[in-house]
Design an enzyme around this catalytic site. Structure first.
Site, short mmCIF file in Angstrom:
data_model
loop_
_atom_site.label_atom_id
_atom_site.label_comp_id
_atom_site.label_asym_id
_atom_site.label_seq_id
_atom_site.Cartn_x
_atom_site.Cartn_y
_atom_site.Cartn_z
N SER A 104 0.83 -1.21 0.00
CA SER A 104 0.00 0.00 0.00
C SER A 104 0.87 1.26 0.00
O SER A 104 2.03 1.22 0.40
CB SER A 104 -0.91 0.02 1.23
OG SER A 104 -1.72 -1.12 1.27
N1 SAH Z 1 -0.69 -4.30 3.78
C1 SAH Z 1 -0.15 -5.06 2.69
C2 SAH Z 1 -1.17 -5.06 1.59
C3 SAH Z 1 -0.91 -6.04 0.54
S1 SAH Z 1 -2.10 -6.08 -0.77
C4 SAH Z 1 1.14 -4.42 2.23
O1 SAH Z 1 1.18 -3.21 2.28
O2 SAH Z 1 2.07 -5.09 1.81
C5 SAH Z 1 -3.40 -7.05 -0.12
C6 SAH Z 1 -2.98 -8.43 0.27
O3 SAH Z 1 -4.16 -9.16 0.58
C7 SAH Z 1 -2.26 -9.21 -0.81
O4 SAH Z 1 -0.98 -9.53 -0.37
C8 SAH Z 1 -3.13 -10.43 -1.02
O5 SAH Z 1 -2.38 -11.59 -1.26
C9 SAH Z 1 -3.89 -10.50 0.28
N2 SAH Z 1 -5.13 -11.27 0.22
C10 SAH Z 1 -6.09 -11.27 -0.73
N3 SAH Z 1 -7.07 -12.14 -0.41
C11 SAH Z 1 -6.72 -12.69 0.78
C12 SAH Z 1 -7.33 -13.65 1.64
N4 SAH Z 1 -8.48 -14.25 1.36
N5 SAH Z 1 -6.69 -13.97 2.77
C13 SAH Z 1 -5.50 -13.40 3.10
N6 SAH Z 1 -4.89 -12.50 2.34
C14 SAH Z 1 -5.49 -12.13 1.18
#
Ligand code: SAH
Length: 277
Positions: A104
């Site tokens: 993010s």
């Molecule tokens: N706060 C993180 C955001 C990553 S993007 C950062 O800044 O790095 C959102 C994340 O949600 C992704 O890594 C994706 O793999 C995860 N995601 C999507 N669906 C999911 C689920 N059902 N359970 C766990 N994680 C999930």
């Protein structure tokens, strides 16, 4: 209400009634194919830095980082540790981390952290759903365990559905500091692969839960795994227009009360029915 919050609320009102926001979204979306930002011009996309410290100083100057706890924790974790070489680590924008996912934007992490901050006390148990790069989980760990009055108890747990992202996040977190490595070894800082729709029952109940991907509706398991008096910060809505970041507080009778909400754009919380990818 602080001036910063009031500013965001005013812009959100503008978002709901005006046509300008659509242009604004178009620009943001066109300029950056990735997501995880707010559309509010009040806080979005402006807080660039040339290194981690200047990035945090810029977020502070723009009123997005407000508390000393969030400032200290964000300064303790260098964002570049979680990115590939060549990424624009200190730009106020999302960056790719693989599998079509992004870390993010810094202003969004800072905003989330300020919402979590009242709960990041000694002994706090916090769950980060969709931990992706591991950056935010590492900052949450710093906020809980790195504070002077920490008694060493509590947990900062991140879960992500992509096993390979979790593996990379564990490797990155160990490079942040010797303390982060120690917290990981001791099981206070946890990064695990699992489906976020189910939360993480083995560590419940939590004082706060953060979700880093947009759910179509608030996942029941997450509301259940929250302590009464605890807080859930979750983007809700379908992909594209209309997602809102909800700040929900669980009451003593178990009901959830939604406080402020802002318009945001996140990748979806995928439905994998308990499977990891
Ligand atoms: N706060 C993180 C955001 C990553 S993007 C950062 O800044 O790095 C959102 C994340 O949600 C992704 O890594 C994706 O793999 C995860 N995601 C999507 N669906 C999911 C689920 N059902 N359970 C766990 N994680 C999930």
């Amino acid at each position: 209400m602080s001036v910063g919050v009031r500013g965001v609320v005013l812009v959100v009102v503008g978002l709901l009634v005006g046509s300008a926001p659509v242009r604004q979204l178009g620009r943001a979306a066109a300029g950056r194919s990735a997501t995880h930002g707010s559309h509010e011009s009040a806080m979005a996309w402006r807080s660039h830095g040339k290194d981690n410290d200047s990035l945090i100083s810029s977020l502070k100057a723009h009123g997005i980082v407000r508390s000393s706890g969030v400032e200290r924790a964000m300064r303790a974790v260098d964002r570049s540790t979680f990115l590939e070489r060549g990424a624009d680590a200190y730009a106020d924008s999302p960056q790719p981390i693989g599998y079509g996912q992004t870390i993010s934007a810094p202003h969004m992490h800072a905003h989330m952290l300020e919402k979590l901050e009242p709960f990041l006390k000694p002994g706090a148990r916090v769950l980060d759903v969709g931990s992706g790069s591991g950056y935010l989980t590492a900052v949450i760990a710093s906020a809980i365990f790195g504070r002077e009055d920490s008694d060493g108890t509590g947990v900062a747990a991140g879960i992500d559905v992509y096993s390979e992202l979790v593996r990379k996040s564990r490797a990155a977190v160990q490079k942040v500091s010797s303390e982060h490595k120690k917290w990981l070894d001791e099981g206070k800082l946890v990064l695990e692969a699992s489906d976020g729709w189910n939360g993480r029952p083995e560590g419940a109940p939590y004082d706060a839960i953060h979700v880093g991907a947009a759910a179509e509706q608030v996942p029941d398991a997450l509301a259940e795994q929250l302590k009464p008096g605890g807080r859930l910060v979750v983007p809700v809505g379908k992909q594209g227009l209309g997602q809102e970041l909800l700040v929900m507080d669980k009451q003593s009778d178990g009901s959830m009360v939604t406080g402020d909400r802002i318009s945001v754009m996140f990748v979806p919380l995928q439905r994998t029915h308990g499977k990891t990818l």
